[in-house]
Design a protein around this motif. Structure first.
Motif, PDB file in Angstrom:
ATOM      1  N   THR A 179       0.811  -1.225   0.000  1.00  0.00           N
ATOM      2  CA  THR A 179       0.000   0.000   0.000  1.00  0.00           C
ATOM      3  C   THR A 179       0.842   1.273   0.000  1.00  0.00           C
ATOM      4  O   THR A 179       0.296   2.372   0.039  1.00  0.00           O
ATOM      5  N   VAL A 180       2.156   1.146  -0.076  1.00  0.00           N
ATOM      6  CA  VAL A 180       3.043   2.311  -0.070  1.00  0.00           C
ATOM      7  C   VAL A 180       3.014   2.995  -1.430  1.00  0.00           C
ATOM      8  O   VAL A 180       3.050   2.329  -2.468  1.00  0.00           O
ATOM      9  N   GLU A 181       2.960   4.320  -1.409  1.00  0.00           N
ATOM     10  CA  GLU A 181       3.025   5.103  -2.642  1.00  0.00           C
ATOM     11  C   GLU A 181       4.479   5.188  -3.102  1.00  0.00           C
ATOM     12  O   GLU A 181       5.389   5.220  -2.288  1.00  0.00           O
ATOM     13  N   ASN A 182       4.712   5.256  -4.397  1.00  0.00           N
ATOM     14  CA  ASN A 182       6.049   5.342  -4.993  1.00  0.00           C
ATOM     15  C   ASN A 182       6.957   4.242  -4.454  1.00  0.00           C
ATOM     16  O   ASN A 182       7.995   4.501  -3.848  1.00  0.00           O
ATOM     17  N   LEU A 183       6.552   3.023  -4.691  1.00  0.00           N
ATOM     18  CA  LEU A 183       7.277   1.858  -4.192  1.00  0.00           C
ATOM     19  C   LEU A 183       8.718   1.820  -4.696  1.00  0.00           C
ATOM     20  O   LEU A 183       9.627   1.472  -3.953  1.00  0.00           O
ATOM     21  N   ASN A 184       8.944   2.211  -5.955  1.00  0.00           N
ATOM     22  CA  ASN A 184      10.308   2.181  -6.500  1.00  0.00           C
ATOM     23  C   ASN A 184      11.244   3.106  -5.733  1.00  0.00           C
ATOM     24  O   ASN A 184      12.390   2.754  -5.469  1.00  0.00           O
ATOM     25  N   GLY A 185      10.785   4.293  -5.366  1.00  0.00           N
ATOM     26  CA  GLY A 185      11.607   5.216  -4.584  1.00  0.00           C
ATOM     27  C   GLY A 185      11.942   4.644  -3.223  1.00  0.00           C
ATOM     28  O   GLY A 185      13.080   4.764  -2.741  1.00  0.00           O
ATOM     29  N   LEU A 186      10.965   3.997  -2.581  1.00  0.00           N
ATOM     30  CA  LEU A 186      11.204   3.380  -1.273  1.00  0.00           C
ATOM     31  C   LEU A 186      12.200   2.226  -1.389  1.00  0.00           C
ATOM     32  O   LEU A 186      13.117   2.102  -0.574  1.00  0.00           O
ATOM     33  N   LEU A 187      12.040   1.395  -2.410  1.00  0.00           N
ATOM     34  CA  LEU A 187      12.955   0.269  -2.588  1.00  0.00           C
ATOM     35  C   LEU A 187      14.383   0.754  -2.841  1.00  0.00           C
ATOM     36  O   LEU A 187      15.338   0.176  -2.320  1.00  0.00           O
ATOM     37  N   GLN A 188      14.542   1.832  -3.600  1.00  0.00           N
ATOM     38  CA  GLN A 188      15.873   2.386  -3.832  1.00  0.00           C
ATOM     39  C   GLN A 188      16.488   2.872  -2.528  1.00  0.00           C
ATOM     40  O   GLN A 188      17.661   2.645  -2.251  1.00  0.00           O
ATOM     41  N   PHE A 189      15.679   3.533  -1.680  1.00  0.00           N
ATOM     42  CA  PHE A 189      16.138   3.976  -0.363  1.00  0.00           C
ATOM     43  C   PHE A 189      16.607   2.777   0.462  1.00  0.00           C
ATOM     44  O   PHE A 189      17.673   2.811   1.088  1.00  0.00           O
ATOM     45  N   LEU A 190      15.828   1.708   0.460  1.00  0.00           N
ATOM     46  CA  LEU A 190      16.173   0.518   1.246  1.00  0.00           C
ATOM     47  C   LEU A 190      17.475  -0.115   0.761  1.00  0.00           C
ATOM     48  O   LEU A 190      18.285  -0.576   1.570  1.00  0.00           O
ATOM     49  N   LEU A 191      17.682  -0.128  -0.543  1.00  0.00           N
ATOM     50  CA  LEU A 191      18.913  -0.706  -1.094  1.00  0.00           C
ATOM     51  C   LEU A 191      20.153   0.093  -0.695  1.00  0.00           C
ATOM     52  O   LEU A 191      21.254  -0.458  -0.650  1.00  0.00           O
ATOM     53  N   GLU A 192      19.986   1.370  -0.398  1.00  0.00           N
ATOM     54  CA  GLU A 192      21.111   2.239  -0.068  1.00  0.00           C
ATOM     55  C   GLU A 192      21.300   2.437   1.438  1.00  0.00           C
ATOM     56  O   GLU A 192      22.128   3.254   1.848  1.00  0.00           O
ATOM     57  N   LEU A 193      20.576   1.701   2.254  1.00  0.00           N
ATOM     58  CA  LEU A 193      20.726   1.837   3.703  1.00  0.00           C
ATOM     59  C   LEU A 193      22.087   1.318   4.151  1.00  0.00           C
ATOM     60  O   LEU A 193      22.643   0.404   3.537  1.00  0.00           O
ATOM     61  N   PRO A 194      22.621   1.882   5.228  1.00  0.00           N
ATOM     62  CA  PRO A 194      23.913   1.395   5.734  1.00  0.00           C
ATOM     63  C   PRO A 194      23.803  -0.038   6.249  1.00  0.00           C
ATOM     64  O   PRO A 194      22.711  -0.536   6.540  1.00  0.00           O
ATOM     65  N   LYS A 195      24.945  -0.693   6.394  1.00  0.00           N
ATOM     66  CA  LYS A 195      24.995  -2.092   6.831  1.00  0.00           C
ATOM     67  C   LYS A 195      24.516  -2.280   8.262  1.00  0.00           C
ATOM     68  O   LYS A 195      24.257  -3.405   8.684  1.00  0.00           O
ATOM     69  N   THR A 196      24.393  -1.212   9.016  1.00  0.00           N
ATOM     70  CA  THR A 196      23.921  -1.303  10.396  1.00  0.00           C
ATOM     71  C   THR A 196      22.419  -1.546  10.478  1.00  0.00           C
ATOM     72  O   THR A 196      21.897  -1.806  11.557  1.00  0.00           O
ATOM     73  N   VAL A 197      21.732  -1.451   9.347  1.00  0.00           N
ATOM     74  CA  VAL A 197      20.270  -1.566   9.311  1.00  0.00           C
ATOM     75  C   VAL A 197      19.860  -2.880   8.665  1.00  0.00           C
ATOM     76  O   VAL A 197      20.334  -3.239   7.593  1.00  0.00           O
ATOM     77  N   LYS A 198      18.978  -3.586   9.353  1.00  0.00           N
ATOM     78  CA  LYS A 198      18.333  -4.771   8.797  1.00  0.00           C
ATOM     79  C   LYS A 198      16.869  -4.418   8.583  1.00  0.00           C
ATOM     80  O   LYS A 198      16.252  -3.763   9.428  1.00  0.00           O
ATOM     81  N   VAL A 199      16.318  -4.851   7.462  1.00  0.00           N
ATOM     82  CA  VAL A 199      14.946  -4.491   7.108  1.00  0.00           C
ATOM     83  C   VAL A 199      14.099  -5.751   7.043  1.00  0.00           C
ATOM     84  O   VAL A 199      14.496  -6.749   6.440  1.00  0.00           O
ATOM     85  N   LEU A 200      12.927  -5.678   7.661  1.00  0.00           N
ATOM     86  CA  LEU A 200      11.935  -6.745   7.598  1.00  0.00           C
ATOM     87  C   LEU A 200      10.697  -6.151   6.939  1.00  0.00           C
ATOM     88  O   LEU A 200      10.152  -5.153   7.427  1.00  0.00           O
ATOM     89  N   ILE A 201      10.294  -6.735   5.823  1.00  0.00           N
ATOM     90  CA  ILE A 201       9.167  -6.209   5.046  1.00  0.00           C
ATOM     91  C   ILE A 201       8.021  -7.207   5.105  1.00  0.00           C
ATOM     92  O   ILE A 201       8.228  -8.406   4.907  1.00  0.00           O
ATOM     93  N   THR A 202       6.827  -6.693   5.344  1.00  0.00           N
ATOM     94  CA  THR A 202       5.649  -7.528   5.232  1.00  0.00           C
ATOM     95  C   THR A 202       4.805  -6.995   4.075  1.00  0.00           C
ATOM     96  O   THR A 202       4.741  -5.793   3.834  1.00  0.00           O
ATOM     97  N   SER A 203       4.183  -7.923   3.351  1.00  0.00           N
ATOM     98  CA  SER A 203       3.365  -7.547   2.199  1.00  0.00           C
ATOM     99  C   SER A 203       2.433  -8.692   1.859  1.00  0.00           C
ATOM    100  O   SER A 203       2.733  -9.854   2.154  1.00  0.00           O
ATOM    101  N   ARG A 204       1.360  -8.360   1.215  1.00  0.00           N
ATOM    102  CA  ARG A 204       0.458  -9.397   0.714  1.00  0.00           C
ATOM    103  C   ARG A 204       0.696  -9.655  -0.764  1.00  0.00           C
ATOM    104  O   ARG A 204       0.057 -10.489  -1.353  1.00  0.00           O
ATOM    105  N   MET A 205       1.631  -8.904  -1.355  1.00  0.00           N
ATOM    106  CA  MET A 205       1.991  -9.132  -2.754  1.00  0.00           C
ATOM    107  C   MET A 205       2.790 -10.422  -2.848  1.00  0.00           C
ATOM    108  O   MET A 205       3.535 -10.768  -1.936  1.00  0.00           O
ATOM    109  N   ARG A 206       2.693 -11.071  -3.947  1.00  0.00           N
ATOM    110  CA  ARG A 206       3.490 -12.285  -4.182  1.00  0.00           C
ATOM    111  C   ARG A 206       4.467 -12.043  -5.282  1.00  0.00           C
ATOM    112  O   ARG A 206       4.352 -11.293  -6.112  1.00  0.00           O
TER     113      ARG A 206
END
Length: 133
Positions: free
Chosen positions: A106-133
């Motif tokens: 349900t996030v708007e501009n998913l591509n921008g968010l995914l790019q942000f997540l890919l560029e996060l520092p190594k100190t950050v771990k991300v857990l994503i929940t979604s109903r998309m397959r």
């Protein structure tokens, strides 16, 4: 399930801090200094009833705001999305962080968010929940 994982990480960190363990073994459950939960969910359960949420993190700017509020560093947040992204990345380098993003579909501009997540520092771990397959 994501919240359960966050609670276990938090409990492990609290137990280790209070026990002042001195063993060389690493804990099985990762330890984080910060756990940030951003949810784009529009509704939540309150007892047996479904209720509309007042605050939702629907886009990257909302998620950045949630990060700085949780880390108590909102006063230094610059204006402009590009500067805000750089600021948040710089702040996150200082903390071992678990970032939970709930309802990614349900996030708007998913591509921008995914790019942000890919560029996060190594100190950050991300857990994503979604109903998309």
């Amino acid at each position: 399930m994501a919240l359960e994982a966050a609670h276990r990480c938090l409990k492990t960190a609290q137990n280790i801090a209070s026990a002042s363990m001195t063993t060389a073994s690493e804990p099985v459950i990762p330890i984080f200094e910060a756990i940030i939960i951003a949810s784009a969910q529009t509704q939540t359960f309150l007892g047996p009833h479904l209720s509309t949420r007042v605050q939702m993190e629907r886009n990257l700017k909302d998620i950045l705001r949630e990060i700085v509020l949780t880390l108590d560093c909102a006063e230094g947040m610059p204006r402009g999305l590009t500067k805000q992204i750089s600021y948040v990345q710089r702040v996150l380098r200082e903390y071992k962080t678990l970032l939970i993003l709930d309802n990614l579909e349900t996030v708007e501009n998913l591509n921008g968010l995914l790019q942000f997540l890919l560029e996060l520092p190594k100190t950050v771990k991300v857990l994503i929940t979604s109903r998309m397959r």
